[in-house]
Design a protein around this motif. Structure first.
Motif, PDB file in Angstrom:
ATOM      1  N   PHE A   1     -10.840 -10.303   0.303  1.00 43.71           N
ATOM      2  CA  PHE A   1     -10.148  -9.628  -0.793  1.00 43.71           C
ATOM      3  C   PHE A   1      -8.813  -9.051  -0.329  1.00 43.71           C
ATOM      4  CE2 PHE A   1      -9.617  -5.810  -3.583  1.00 43.71           C
ATOM      5  CZ  PHE A   1      -9.426  -6.492  -4.772  1.00 43.71           C
ATOM      6  N   CYS A   2      -8.791  -8.473   0.864  1.00 41.78           N
ATOM      7  CA  CYS A   2      -7.529  -7.955   1.419  1.00 41.78           C
ATOM      8  C   CYS A   2      -6.516  -9.079   1.598  1.00 41.78           C
ATOM      9  CB  CYS A   2      -7.784  -7.265   2.762  1.00 41.78           C
ATOM     10  SG  CYS A   2      -8.653  -5.687   2.648  1.00 41.78           S
ATOM     11  N   GLY A   3      -6.979 -10.238   2.034  1.00 47.17           N
ATOM     12  CA  GLY A   3      -6.086 -11.382   2.191  1.00 47.17           C
ATOM     13  C   GLY A   3      -5.494 -11.841   0.872  1.00 47.17           C
ATOM     14  N   ILE A   4      -6.279 -11.784  -0.201  1.00 48.35           N
ATOM     15  CA  ILE A   4      -5.774 -12.144  -1.529  1.00 48.35           C
ATOM     16  C   ILE A   4      -4.655 -11.191  -1.935  1.00 48.35           C
ATOM     17  CG2 ILE A   4      -6.389 -12.241  -3.984  1.00 48.35           C
ATOM     18  CD1 ILE A   4      -9.182 -13.192  -3.082  1.00 48.35           C
ATOM     19  N   GLY A   5      -4.835  -9.900  -1.634  1.00 48.50           N
ATOM     20  CA  GLY A   5      -3.803  -8.924  -1.961  1.00 48.50           C
ATOM     21  C   GLY A   5      -2.510  -9.173  -1.204  1.00 48.50           C
ATOM     22  N   ILE A   6      -2.627  -9.542   0.061  1.00 52.31           N
ATOM     23  CA  ILE A   6      -1.429  -9.824   0.868  1.00 52.31           C
ATOM     24  C   ILE A   6      -0.678 -11.029   0.303  1.00 52.31           C
ATOM     25  CG2 ILE A   6      -0.620 -10.491   3.171  1.00 52.31           C
ATOM     26  CD1 ILE A   6      -3.107  -8.955   4.264  1.00 52.31           C
ATOM     27  N   ALA A   7      -1.423 -11.999  -0.226  1.00 51.79           N
ATOM     28  CA  ALA A   7      -0.773 -13.154  -0.857  1.00 51.79           C
ATOM     29  C   ALA A   7      -0.026 -12.742  -2.122  1.00 51.79           C
ATOM     30  CB  ALA A   7      -1.809 -14.231  -1.189  1.00 51.79           C
ATOM     31  N   LEU A   8      -0.528 -11.719  -2.819  1.00 53.14           N
ATOM     32  CA  LEU A   8       0.150 -11.233  -4.018  1.00 53.14           C
ATOM     33  C   LEU A   8       1.431 -10.487  -3.675  1.00 53.14           C
ATOM     34  CD1 LEU A   8      -2.741  -9.851  -6.259  1.00 53.14           C
ATOM     35  CD2 LEU A   8      -1.119 -11.643  -6.883  1.00 53.14           C
ATOM     36  N   ARG A   9       1.364  -9.629  -2.667  1.00 50.06           N
ATOM     37  CA  ARG A   9       2.530  -8.847  -2.252  1.00 50.06           C
ATOM     38  C   ARG A   9       2.394  -8.534  -0.770  1.00 50.06           C
ATOM     39  NH1 ARG A   9       4.437  -4.377  -6.157  1.00 50.06           N
ATOM     40  NH2 ARG A   9       5.645  -6.149  -6.936  1.00 50.06           N
ATOM     41  N   SER A  10       3.371  -8.955   0.004  1.00 46.59           N
ATOM     42  CA  SER A  10       3.276  -8.871   1.459  1.00 46.59           C
ATOM     43  C   SER A  10       3.035  -7.452   1.963  1.00 46.59           C
ATOM     44  CB  SER A  10       4.555  -9.419   2.099  1.00 46.59           C
ATOM     45  OG  SER A  10       4.752 -10.757   1.742  1.00 46.59           O
ATOM     46  N   THR A  11       3.637  -6.453   1.286  1.00 47.96           N
ATOM     47  CA  THR A  11       3.488  -5.083   1.761  1.00 47.96           C
ATOM     48  C   THR A  11       2.055  -4.571   1.643  1.00 47.96           C
ATOM     49  OG1 THR A  11       4.262  -4.379  -0.423  1.00 47.96           O
ATOM     50  CG2 THR A  11       5.877  -4.390   1.349  1.00 47.96           C
ATOM     51  N   LEU A  12       1.209  -5.260   0.879  1.00 43.98           N
ATOM     52  CA  LEU A  12      -0.201  -4.871   0.812  1.00 43.98           C
ATOM     53  C   LEU A  12      -0.936  -5.175   2.108  1.00 43.98           C
ATOM     54  CD1 LEU A  12      -1.047  -5.885  -2.864  1.00 43.98           C
ATOM     55  CD2 LEU A  12      -0.628  -3.609  -1.950  1.00 43.98           C
ATOM     56  N   LEU A  13      -0.231  -5.772   3.070  1.00 45.48           N
ATOM     57  CA  LEU A  13      -0.761  -5.886   4.428  1.00 45.48           C
ATOM     58  C   LEU A  13      -1.158  -4.512   4.966  1.00 45.48           C
ATOM     59  CD1 LEU A  13      -1.206  -7.521   7.083  1.00 45.48           C
ATOM     60  CD2 LEU A  13       1.202  -7.120   7.600  1.00 45.48           C
ATOM     61  N   LEU A  14      -0.463  -3.466   4.520  1.00 46.55           N
ATOM     62  CA  LEU A  14      -0.778  -2.105   4.955  1.00 46.55           C
ATOM     63  C   LEU A  14      -2.195  -1.709   4.540  1.00 46.55           C
ATOM     64  CD1 LEU A  14       2.621  -0.347   4.124  1.00 46.55           C
ATOM     65  CD2 LEU A  14       1.761  -1.017   6.379  1.00 46.55           C
ATOM     66  N   LEU A  15      -2.637  -2.151   3.356  1.00 42.52           N
ATOM     67  CA  LEU A  15      -4.002  -1.855   2.933  1.00 42.52           C
ATOM     68  C   LEU A  15      -5.017  -2.638   3.763  1.00 42.52           C
ATOM     69  CD1 LEU A  15      -3.815  -1.635  -0.975  1.00 42.52           C
ATOM     70  CD2 LEU A  15      -3.924   0.208   0.703  1.00 42.52           C
ATOM     71  N   GLY A  16      -4.631  -3.843   4.196  1.00 47.27           N
ATOM     72  CA  GLY A  16      -5.503  -4.601   5.087  1.00 47.27           C
ATOM     73  C   GLY A  16      -5.694  -3.891   6.418  1.00 47.27           C
ATOM     74  N   LEU A  17      -4.614  -3.335   6.947  1.00 44.36           N
ATOM     75  CA  LEU A  17      -4.707  -2.577   8.198  1.00 44.36           C
ATOM     76  C   LEU A  17      -5.511  -1.297   8.001  1.00 44.36           C
ATOM     77  CD1 LEU A  17      -1.033  -2.995   9.470  1.00 44.36           C
ATOM     78  CD2 LEU A  17      -3.060  -4.257  10.205  1.00 44.36           C
ATOM     79  N   LEU A  18      -5.316  -0.634   6.855  1.00 50.32           N
ATOM     80  CA  LEU A  18      -6.071   0.578   6.564  1.00 50.32           C
ATOM     81  C   LEU A  18      -7.560   0.291   6.464  1.00 50.32           C
ATOM     82  CD1 LEU A  18      -5.847   3.601   5.909  1.00 50.32           C
ATOM     83  CD2 LEU A  18      -5.579   2.988   3.507  1.00 50.32           C
ATOM     84  N   ALA A  19      -7.911  -0.889   5.956  1.00 52.73           N
ATOM     85  CA  ALA A  19      -9.322  -1.257   5.831  1.00 52.73           C
ATOM     86  C   ALA A  19     -10.013  -1.285   7.193  1.00 52.73           C
ATOM     87  CB  ALA A  19      -9.449  -2.618   5.148  1.00 52.73           C
TER      88      ALA A  19
END
Length: 289
Positions: free
Chosen positions: A124-142
């Motif tokens: 799910f985090c990867g899907i978000g990063i595909a939508l907007r690159s800056t959501l990589l921060l939420l992947g790191l937070l996870a």
């Protein structure tokens, strides 16, 4: 972008690999199923936005604050995202929904020890990063969630002397964080393969970082405000890419690859930041405030 995806060709051209890919491929899937019908897209976005409001309700319940969840959902319904962006071919509705359901997923995952759930949340985090690159921060937070859960468990168990060992805690954190990372990597792999075929980079991120950096930090933009250089038409992302690529080609005296264009503007932005550290720090503080 959506037209190119639906047609099955052209989706890996430079102007589209300049953009975050998730929304373009989502539009392409809709167009493939129902034809190029923007009303269908608007309807689906309205349904997705309704699901976002429901996610706020769910988050309130998970936090044992159902009335706060109801108030939050009503408040969200009065924002520009809910009112305006449903009827626009922009990814804001998808991004807002992702962020809300990321919060719901994190709250639910915090209470779970199921390994499959951690891997799925990584996808799910990867899907978000595909939508907007800056959501990589939420992947790191996870990746911090397993440690946060163990830290809370240690506090709860301290009273009855059932505190887990540091080694056990570290192994558990590494295991769950590893599952999150694997899930995220799997979700990002298609974009890495696409970008490798398009312009030789294994990064799943679009080649727009250098251009974005230069938009903010350059000699003609000392206050880091929104800057539209004379060689760029900002009507849509394709025009931004074409303008910056053509100007980089003109300055270099030759045709540059997408990666070289991005690298050129990144160097320009970093050079300005290096020469004006005080101004950059002031701008960062101003924007943070």
């Amino acid at each position: 972008f959506g037209d190119a995806v639906a047609a099955g060709h052209g989706a890996d051209s430079s102007e589209f690999t300049f953009m975050d890919p998730g929304y373009g491929y989502l539009l392409g899937a809709v167009f493939k199923l129902v034809g190029v019908n923007v009303f269908a897209v608007y309807l689906l976005q309205a349904l997705l936005d309704t699901a976002t409001a429901y996610g706020i309700l769910v988050a309130g319940r998970l936090l044992a604050r159902p009335r706060a969840g109801l108030f939050g959902a009503l408040l969200y319904g009065m924002t520009s995202t809910a009112i305006m962006f449903c009827a626009a071919l922009l990814k804001e509705i998808c991004v807002a929904s992702f962020v809300m359901w990321w919060v719901v997923g994190a709250l639910a995952l915090y209470r779970s020890d199921r390994k499959l759930a951690w891997a799925c949340f990584g996808v799910f985090c990867g899907i978000g990063i595909a939508l907007r690159s800056t959501l990589l921060l939420l992947g790191l937070l996870a990746l911090l969630l397993p440690g946060l859960k163990r830290w809370a468990d240690r506090g709860a168990r301290a009273a009855d002397h059932r505190v887990p060992s540091n080694a056990h805690t570290a192994r558990d954190w590494i295991g769950k964080a590893g599952l999150l990372a694997v899930g995220t990597a799997l979700a990002l792999m298609p974009w890495s393969i696409r970008n490798f075929h398009a312009f030789g980079s294994l990064s799943p991120l679009p080649h727009n970082g250098g251009i974005v950096l230069h938009q903010v930090y350059n000699a003609q933009n000392p206050q880091s405000a929104i800057w539209i250089p004379p060689f760029v038409n900002y009507s849509h992302p394709s025009e931004i890419w074409r303008g910056y690529a053509a100007e980089a080609d003109r300055r270099a005296g030759r045709s540059l690859s997408p990666s070289e264009v991005d690298e050129y503007w990144k160097d320009e932005g970093l050079a300005f930041m290096h020469d004006h550290p005080g101004q950059v720090l002031e701008d960062v503080v101003h924007k943070s405030l």
